[in-house]
Scaffold this motif. Sequence first.
Motif, PDB file in Angstrom:
ATOM      1  N   SER B 190       0.842  -1.215   0.000  1.00 55.03           N
ATOM      2  CA  SER B 190       0.000   0.000   0.000  1.00 55.03           C
ATOM      3  C   SER B 190       0.869   1.255   0.000  1.00 55.03           C
ATOM      4  N   LEU B 192       1.626   2.917   2.600  1.00 51.22           N
ATOM      5  CA  LEU B 192       1.184   3.854   3.646  1.00 51.22           C
ATOM      6  C   LEU B 192       2.217   3.904   4.769  1.00 51.22           C
ATOM      7  N   ASP B 206       4.517  11.188   3.967  1.00 49.72           N
ATOM      8  CA  ASP B 206       3.485  10.319   3.372  1.00 49.72           C
ATOM      9  C   ASP B 206       3.750  10.120   1.878  1.00 49.72           C
ATOM     10  N   ALA B 210       5.018   6.740  -0.216  1.00 50.72           N
ATOM     11  CA  ALA B 210       4.257   6.208  -1.353  1.00 50.72           C
ATOM     12  C   ALA B 210       5.141   6.124  -2.605  1.00 50.72           C
ATOM     13  N   ILE B 285      -4.199   1.825   9.493  1.00 49.60           N
ATOM     14  CA  ILE B 285      -3.179   2.725  10.040  1.00 49.60           C
ATOM     15  C   ILE B 285      -3.866   4.016  10.472  1.00 49.60           C
TER      16      ILE B 285
END
Lengths: 168, 307
Positions: B190, B192, B206, B210, B285
Amino acid sequence: MRTITKKVILTGSFAVGKTSLISRFVYQKFSATYKTTLGVRIDRKTVELPEITINMLIWDIGGEQTQLRVPETYYLGSSGVIYVYDISRPSSFSQIHDDLAYLKSKLHDIPLVIVGNKTDLLDPVTLEEAKQLVPVNTHFFTSAKDGTNVESLFIYLAKQLVNDPSGI
Amino acid sequence: MNNQSQQHTLVEKYLMEKLQSIILQEDRRQIQDISGSLQNLKVDIDALNHEFAKMQGGVSMLVDNLNNPEKLDARVSPLVNMRIQQLKKNFYQEFGYEVKETVKEELESSKDEFIEVLYPIIGKLVQRYVRYQFDIFLENAQKGIGNTFSVKWWKQIFHTLLTGESMTERSVKAAMPAQVEEVFVIQSFSGLLIGYYSRSNTADPDLIAAMLTAIQNFVSDAFKSESGNLQTIDHENQRIYLHNFYKHYTATVISGATDAATAEKLNLALSDFSSQHIPAALTEIDDSLFNGVSRHLREIFEDFDPT
């Protein structure tokens, strides 16, 4: 207020306005110049719902002719998908059944929102005629240019991500 | 009759004159007044004519001055100079706000052009800085060489014999000490962010998490590799070490000189960290998990020596 983070995929055929949609939502602006997306572009947007804040990491994927050319691993771990086509260009939804079948095979049981973009390019009568040509049920008809339904679309998805069945 | 008639006529004449004198007395006075006014008016007109003649002379001189650059300059220059001096003295009060706003607006709307102009200047500064750092590096290396055959040098020889680490490696590490700059704990696939530690908080973690995941995915896809993963990414004087665990991976940014042992040392520290602080089931999360993991990362990596 509790904050959760979710990965969202934004996908669809090339030049349907995916990057413009995300620009309108994330930055509240629209870029009139189309720029073919290279691989993936990632943006972050926070949506505040009454009980919870959703931190969405939006993966704007592709811009390729078909979904098959997008690296499969990009879809992994996502919690929601937005599939965009261009309502003014029927060729952009000619493969929609195949694309949706592919997405469903890769992403099981996650919210999938179908969006017909570029409504600003059609007059009301032509728009209604074009809607009849789309072979699947579309959740939102949007315009990244004038902002029609863009905010509603992402709020709807945010609610789906926290399993709120009420949607809008 | 004649005599009487003549007498009568004279009386009539006298009476008539008397009557006229009485009746026209007022008219005569008015005529005199008008005559006086006319006289005054004539004097005024003469005076105006005189003034007008003087003004004509002045206008002719002005036209002459305007048409003659030298004369115009002699007249206007002192005034302009005086105004310039005033502006110089009071420029900020008179135009400070407008100039500030205009410059601000121009800078904001022409960022690219601004960078283009500044780029060569910044480039020179960076070049100078790199040269300065290199001089420091040479100086430190020189000190190391200067210690040859000293007690410290013999200690280093024994260290080399015991650990296999060359003296050059030791000198480089002493000149450019390694330091953990940032640690990202990222959910596999993902992308994350589960936790984050940074010495400087310079970017959006963030998005970096990613993008690192996207790069890993892209490499795996491009080389059709199912089990192989990226292990390091080098960028300028920094190296990003990637350590994969089952449901998450870590990206550790280290500046300075590293060696073969760095990855292993990090791996041990991160394995311990993961088993202690990362939940086995990572379904969601949220900020509570993120803050907890980030706090533990800081405790461990703030003073961590990666070499």
